[in-house]
Design an enzyme around this catalytic site. Structure first.
Site, PDB file in Angstrom:
ATOM      1  N   HIS A   5      -9.689   8.200   2.755  1.00  0.00           N
ATOM      2  CA  HIS A   5      -9.635   6.793   3.121  1.00  0.00           C
ATOM      3  C   HIS A   5     -10.997   6.111   2.990  1.00  0.00           C
ATOM      4  O   HIS A   5     -11.071   4.885   2.895  1.00  0.00           O
ATOM      5  CB  HIS A   5      -9.112   6.628   4.547  1.00  0.00           C
ATOM      6  N   GLU A  18      -5.810   6.762  -2.670  1.00  0.00           N
ATOM      7  CA  GLU A  18      -5.857   5.754  -1.615  1.00  0.00           C
ATOM      8  C   GLU A  18      -6.297   4.389  -2.162  1.00  0.00           C
ATOM      9  O   GLU A  18      -5.742   3.354  -1.795  1.00  0.00           O
ATOM     10  CB  GLU A  18      -6.808   6.198  -0.506  1.00  0.00           C
ATOM     11  N   HIS A  62       0.836  -1.201   0.000  1.00  0.00           N
ATOM     12  CA  HIS A  62       0.000   0.000   0.000  1.00  0.00           C
ATOM     13  C   HIS A  62       0.874   1.256   0.000  1.00  0.00           C
ATOM     14  O   HIS A  62       0.707   2.155  -0.831  1.00  0.00           O
ATOM     15  CB  HIS A  62      -0.908  -0.011   1.236  1.00  0.00           C
ATOM     16  N   GLU A  63       1.826   1.319   0.937  1.00  0.00           N
ATOM     17  CA  GLU A  63       2.653   2.521   1.055  1.00  0.00           C
ATOM     18  C   GLU A  63       3.557   2.719  -0.161  1.00  0.00           C
ATOM     19  O   GLU A  63       3.699   3.823  -0.691  1.00  0.00           O
ATOM     20  CB  GLU A  63       3.492   2.458   2.331  1.00  0.00           C
ATOM     21  N   HIS A  68       1.832   4.212  -3.113  1.00  0.00           N
ATOM     22  CA  HIS A  68       1.709   5.675  -3.093  1.00  0.00           C
ATOM     23  C   HIS A  68       2.876   6.300  -3.868  1.00  0.00           C
ATOM     24  O   HIS A  68       2.729   7.321  -4.544  1.00  0.00           O
ATOM     25  CB  HIS A  68       1.714   6.200  -1.657  1.00  0.00           C
TER      26      HIS A  68
END
Length: 533
Positions: free
Chosen positions: A433, A369, A345-346, A349
């Site tokens: 989110h 997101e 996920h990170e 980004h």
């Protein structure tokens, strides 16, 4: 002695609880390139870091940029700056530009120029169609004061083109710390003439996630003769450091004498490092194997994972400024958020930042997101770990709610009590989110379908807004469609309507305009109430 790259099977058992002229189509958000008719040829070419850098360098020549600027009908004060280039197997290219006006950065000025294998321009996608002519603008009379918080940056003059008429503005970055404990990088845009606030967005991509028992995993380390480190030279130099509960700095690189890391519990600081390092490696492998992208930015360079951030910080976040992921230890410092899908996920980004750069506010923020959740699921399925069975749930192992329920659900996002299942006119006002639920739901419907389903032993029941019954096309096709749309069609200002157009264009290029996949994309968007042609 020469340092050797090693892969050591280690025990990782960490539990967790955090944007018109000859040869170019008019610049409209979602304008699709043409000429990509081969399904396999429209996939991204697998380029080495050196090949990607060479491609970007060629596109960044003054001759190439000037030719594209003329074709786009840009004014004499406008200049293009290459950010990235995507090349497909059939030779088609998609050059992503940022723009300046009279030397000032243009926020919302990004665009993508599409060309076929012969170098002929086939279209352009723009974050904004606003004409840049500020010759009648008044001087910048209202310069804001510099913020005093630590980490703040002095205001810089920019051109604001993301919304409505382009105008002179100031961008101020306010530092400090957010309520959650994460660093603050709040970008505030104010009108240079009136001083009125125009927009704001958060620079820190903060998101909650899961960590879980990973069993014995392989990680890339370096060293020999009793001195090893969590430095993965085989993956661009990915490295993992220990912040030792501080909230700043690079942290200390994990080292070990026997290349056996962690004891499977939170008592050993290296255990969280193992999970983070493993997640970074698996994410690197996914983007290289599935999308032909070597490294987050495609330049072959690794990223930094920092663990043990702060005291009882129940979250994890991505920071563009350090190109790094940072993980807290969770409630009571007993539940590090260092799992595979959090890492994916990170790091995703970072992929978004170096491609579409979706503004982290409003509908584009929700898409930002969702992109990270989508690729987190895709990385899980690609890794196919028996210890972390792939699913479409987010945070199912951390028990952050205290009742065993997941943090987020892709099949029916509203089950978390806050996320949106379907688009409505207020979606842009919802926290990113939770507005991300719309795209997460779309991706589930596209991959799996609606109604009662079971995947890898997990039961789902996904609704549609219009009551339609949908069949999925599989995550392997869905992830290719989303990646192609993100990297070739989406811009900083893409909203849900634009995302529908972008994914339809991507599916048409990959599988043909009359394909079942294109119909499935359209039906899945309609299923989440994002309608259109």
């Amino acid at each position: 002695m020469r340092a050797l790259t090693t892969k050591q099977r280690i025990s990782a058992l960490a539990a967790t609880a955090a944007l018109v002229a000859a040869g170019i189509t008019a610049g409209t958000a979602g304008a699709a390139p043409s000429g990509e008719t081969s399904a396999s040829g429209a996939l991204p070419a697998k380029l080495s870091a050196a090949q990607h850098i060479k491609l970007v360098k060629a596109a960044d020549s003054e001759a190439a940029k000037s030719a594209d600027a003329r074709a786009l009908g840009l004014g004499s004060k406008e200049q293009l700056h290459v950010k990235d280039v995507i090349k497909n197997k059939n030779g088609a290219t998609h050059t992503r530009y940022e723009r300046t006006y009279d030397g000032l950065p243009v926020l919302g000025g990004d665009l993508v120029v599409h060309k076929n294998a012969d170098g002929k321009r086939t279209g352009a996608t723009k974050a904004s169609t606003a004409k840049l002519d500020l010759s009648t603008d008044a001087p910048a009379a209202h310069k804001p004061a510099a913020a005093e918080a630590k980490g703040s940056k002095a205001p810089r003059k920019v051109v604001w083109a993301s919304q409505g008429k382009a105008r002179l503005a100031w961008e101020t970055v306010i530092g400090g710390v957010q309520k959650s404990g994460a660093p603050n990088q709040l970008h505030v845009i104010t009108d240079a003439k009136s001083g009125k606030k125009l927009f704001e967005f958060q620079g820190i991509k903060e998101g909650t996630g899961k960590s879980q028992y990973s069993g014995e995993v392989e990680i890339g380390t370096s060293g020999s003769d009793g001195k090893f480190s969590m430095l993965d030279e085989g993956r661009g130099g990915n490295k993992t450091t220990n912040l030792k509960n501080s909230e700043s700095g690079d942290g200390e690189l994990f080292t070990d004498g026997d290349d056996k890391w962690g004891d499977g519990s939170v008592n050993d600081p290296a255990t969280a490092g193992v999970d983070a390092h493993y997640g970074a490696g698996q994410t690197w492998d996914y983007y290289k194997k599935v999308h032909g992208r070597e490294g987050i930015a495609g330049d072959g360079k690794g990223a930094v994972s920092r663990v043990h951030y702060g005291d009882s910080y129940v979250n994890a976040f991505w920071d563009d400024s350090c190109f790094c992921m940072t993980y807290g230890d969770g409630e009571g410092n007993k539940h590090p958020l260092t799992s595979l899908d959090v890492a994916a996920h990170e790091m995703s980004h970072g992929v978004t930042s170096t491609t579409a750069n979706l503004e982290y506010a409003g509908e584009s923020g929700g898409l930002n997101e969702a992109t990270s959740d989508i690729f987190a699921a895709a990385v899980e399925f690609n890794a196919d770990s028996p210890e972390d069975v792939p699913d479409y749930l987010v945070g199912e192992k951390i028990d952050i709610n205290g009742d065993g329920t997941p943090l987020r659900y892709m099949d029916e996002p509203s089950k978390d009590g806050q996320s949106l299942d379907f688009w409505d006119a207020n979606a842009g006002d919802v926290d990113v989110h939770y507005s991300s639920g719309i795209a997460n739901h779309f991706f589930f419907l596209l991959s799996v379908g609606s109604g009662e389903r079971e995947v890898n032993g997990v039961k789902y029941n996904s609704p549609t807004k219009d009551g339609s019954k949908l069949e999925g096309i599989g995550i392997e096709k869905a992830e290719q469609i989303w990646f192609k749309a993100l990297t070739e069609q989406m811009t900083s200002t893409t909203d849900y309507a634009d995302a529908r157009r972008a994914t339809l264009a991507a599916a048409a290029d990959l599988y043909g305009k009359d394909s079942a996949e294109v119909k499935a994309v359209g039906a899945a968007w309609t299923g989440v109430n994002v309608t259109g042609s």
